[in-house]
Design an enzyme around this catalytic site. Structure first.
Site, PDB file in Angstrom:
ATOM      1  N   ARG A  94      -0.603  -5.496 -21.531  1.00 55.62           N
ATOM      2  CA  ARG A  94      -0.999  -4.825 -22.600  1.00 55.62           C
ATOM      3  C   ARG A  94      -0.445  -3.569 -23.323  1.00 55.62           C
ATOM      4  O   ARG A  94      -1.408  -3.702 -25.115  1.00 55.62           O
ATOM      5  CB  ARG A  94      -2.272  -4.158 -22.471  1.00 55.62           C
ATOM      6  CG  ARG A  94      -2.927  -5.616 -21.424  1.00 55.62           C
ATOM      7  CD  ARG A  94      -4.650  -4.466 -20.841  1.00 55.62           C
ATOM      8  NE  ARG A  94      -5.581  -3.953 -21.465  1.00 55.62           N
ATOM      9  CZ  ARG A  94      -6.005  -3.080 -22.210  1.00 55.62           C
ATOM     10  NH1 ARG A  94      -5.612  -1.952 -21.897  1.00 55.62           N
ATOM     11  NH2 ARG A  94      -7.336  -3.135 -23.377  1.00 55.62           N
ATOM     12  N   PRO A 100       0.838  -1.252  -0.318  1.00 55.52           N
ATOM     13  CA  PRO A 100      -0.349   0.159  -0.289  1.00 55.52           C
ATOM     14  C   PRO A 100       0.512   1.160  -0.183  1.00 55.52           C
ATOM     15  O   PRO A 100       0.001   2.108  -0.499  1.00 55.52           O
ATOM     16  CB  PRO A 100      -0.637   0.310   1.762  1.00 55.52           C
ATOM     17  CG  PRO A 100      -0.748  -1.548   1.504  1.00 55.52           C
ATOM     18  CD  PRO A 100      -0.033  -2.017   1.010  1.00 55.52           C
ATOM     19  N   ASP A 116      -9.273   2.753 -25.398  1.00 54.01           N
ATOM     20  CA  ASP A 116      -9.467   2.484 -23.901  1.00 54.01           C
ATOM     21  C   ASP A 116      -9.521   3.615 -23.235  1.00 54.01           C
ATOM     22  O   ASP A 116      -9.260   4.888 -23.141  1.00 54.01           O
ATOM     23  CB  ASP A 116      -8.387   1.839 -23.019  1.00 54.01           C
ATOM     24  CG  ASP A 116      -8.357   0.280 -23.387  1.00 54.01           C
ATOM     25  OD1 ASP A 116      -9.080  -0.206 -24.283  1.00 54.01           O
ATOM     26  OD2 ASP A 116      -7.765  -0.158 -23.241  1.00 54.01           O
ATOM     27  N   GLU A 140       1.514  -9.476   7.707  1.00 55.16           N
ATOM     28  CA  GLU A 140       1.692  -8.116   7.468  1.00 55.16           C
ATOM     29  C   GLU A 140       2.337  -7.609   6.791  1.00 55.16           C
ATOM     30  O   GLU A 140       3.251  -6.216   7.509  1.00 55.16           O
ATOM     31  CB  GLU A 140       2.309  -7.675   9.387  1.00 55.16           C
ATOM     32  CG  GLU A 140       0.836  -8.856   9.834  1.00 55.16           C
ATOM     33  CD  GLU A 140      -0.397  -7.149   9.778  1.00 55.16           C
ATOM     34  OE1 GLU A 140      -0.300  -6.756   9.628  1.00 55.16           O
ATOM     35  OE2 GLU A 140      -1.677  -8.139   9.611  1.00 55.16           O
TER      36      GLU A 140
HETATM   37  N1  SAH Z   1       0.423  -4.651   7.518  1.00 53.21           N
HETATM   38  C1  SAH Z   1       0.656  -4.209   5.165  1.00 53.21           C
HETATM   39  C2  SAH Z   1      -0.728  -4.826   4.493  1.00 53.21           C
HETATM   40  C3  SAH Z   1      -0.335  -6.346   4.585  1.00 53.21           C
HETATM   41  S1  SAH Z   1      -1.085  -7.024   3.089  1.00 53.21           S
HETATM   42  C4  SAH Z   1       0.083  -2.495   5.884  1.00 53.21           C
HETATM   43  O1  SAH Z   1      -0.661  -2.440   6.298  1.00 53.21           O
HETATM   44  O2  SAH Z   1       0.971  -2.173   4.579  1.00 53.21           O
HETATM   45  C5  SAH Z   1      -0.136  -8.064   3.210  1.00 53.21           C
HETATM   46  C6  SAH Z   1       0.967  -8.111   1.932  1.00 53.21           C
HETATM   47  O3  SAH Z   1      -0.474  -7.255   0.706  1.00 53.21           O
HETATM   48  C7  SAH Z   1       1.932  -6.719   1.913  1.00 53.21           C
HETATM   49  O4  SAH Z   1       2.955  -7.044   1.509  1.00 53.21           O
HETATM   50  C8  SAH Z   1       1.814  -6.177  -0.212  1.00 53.21           C
HETATM   51  O5  SAH Z   1       2.892  -7.006  -0.686  1.00 53.21           O
HETATM   52  C9  SAH Z   1       0.149  -7.142   0.167  1.00 53.21           C
HETATM   53  N2  SAH Z   1      -0.654  -5.799  -0.891  1.00 53.21           N
HETATM   54  C10 SAH Z   1      -1.601  -5.556   0.360  1.00 53.21           C
HETATM   55  N3  SAH Z   1      -1.994  -4.165  -0.233  1.00 53.21           N
HETATM   56  C11 SAH Z   1      -1.539  -4.235  -1.051  1.00 53.21           C
HETATM   57  C12 SAH Z   1      -1.741  -2.767  -2.809  1.00 53.21           C
HETATM   58  N4  SAH Z   1      -2.535  -2.332  -2.124  1.00 53.21           N
HETATM   59  N5  SAH Z   1      -1.419  -3.017  -3.220  1.00 53.21           N
HETATM   60  C13 SAH Z   1      -0.629  -3.438  -3.570  1.00 53.21           C
HETATM   61  N6  SAH Z   1       0.081  -5.151  -2.958  1.00 53.21           N
HETATM   62  C14 SAH Z   1      -0.615  -4.737  -1.392  1.00 53.21           C
END
Ligand code: SAH
Length: 244
Positions: free
Chosen positions: A164, A93, A179, A126
């Site tokens: 794409r 994120p 698109d 996490e």
């Molecule tokens: N504790 C972290 C979230 C972990 S989610 C936080 O609060 O930021 C578990 C995994 O999902 C992460 O390691 C990441 O690789 C993936 N992930 C979660 N949300 C994502 C998003 N919006 N974009 C890309 N990868 C994501």
């Protein structure tokens, strides 16, 4: 040498149909490139099971271990004389947000004459130990402001989206020029057979055979849809137009 995308994951089976089917499958069949998944479980030392540990400092959930991830990435590196020429992408994120513009750039980076091969690290639990990110990750990408339970879907989204833009992946019939987002607008409505569905007829102009009128109609609908559904994009579009 064959272009390659490596995926390091605890769930390689999630990628099986993704790799075989659709645009991505076609691309990787049609050009000299391939995707290889490495199962992270294969890199956990005998002294412990799995790829995760409890977080230092306490708190809920588990964290993926840097040493296990390192085992996998070193395996990838062993295929390259210069591993510093790999783009190691973690998804999270906190990363830069994926857009069509970024996807286009990823596609051109990947296919450039001396383009980098990509390595995707799929997080779970996490997330992953920060030291692995500091030492190995060259780029962090987010697919949006929400939290997934794992990086696999994010990685598939990124690969699908940039594939794409690689020459020869989309046929003429599905060229990306029309698109959404290509001119800062979203796409208008589409229709196919039957001509009348539950009493609703396809707009006459689309049956007229008059390409000029059809084109005008499509542009008008794009503007209408964008104004109504994505006022944020519409404001940008108007603003940019004003500058031209
Ligand atoms: N504790 C972290 C979230 C972990 S989610 C936080 O609060 O930021 C578990 C995994 O999902 C992460 O390691 C990441 O690789 C993936 N992930 C979660 N949300 C994502 C998003 N919006 N974009 C890309 N990868 C994501």
């Amino acid at each position: 040498m064959k272009k390659k995308i490596w995926i390091i994951t605890l769930f390689p089976q999630m990628f099986e149909s993704f790799i075989d089917v659709g645009v991505v499958g076609r691309y990787f069949d049609g050009v000299n490139a391939e995707i290889e998944c490495l199962y992270l479980g294969d890199f956990s030392p005998k002294s412990f099971k799995g790829a995760d540990g409890a977080p230092y400092g306490g708190g809920p959930g588990m964290v993926m271990r840097a040493d296990v991830l390192e085992g996998a990435i070193k395996k990838v590196f062993s295929n390259y004389s210069d591993p510093s020429n790999l783009e190691v992408i973690y998804t999270a994120p906190r990363g830069e947000e994926l857009t069509n513009k970024m996807s286009r750039k990823l596609a051109s980076d990947f296919t450039a004459a001396k383009g980098k091969d990509f390595v995707f690290i799929c997080g779970r639990y996490e997330g992953i130990d920060e030291r692995f990110i500091e030492q190995y990750v060259t780029r962090i990408i987010s697919i949006g402001d929400f939290v997934l339970s794992g990086g696999e879907l994010a990685v598939m989204t990124i690969i699908d989206s940039f594939s794409r833009f690689i020459d020869g992946v989309l046929g003429n019939s599905e060229s990306f020029e029309d698109d959404s987002f290509e001119e800062g607008l979203i796409e208008g409505p589409s229709y196919t057979r039957p001509e009348i569905f539950n009493g609703v007829k396809v707009p006459d102009v689309l049956l007229s055979g008059n390409h000029k009128l059809i084109n005008e109609y499509r542009v008008k609908k794009k503007l209408e849809f964008t104004k109504k559904l994505r006022p944020d994009l519409y404001a940008l579009y108007e603003n940019n137009r004003g500058k031209k």
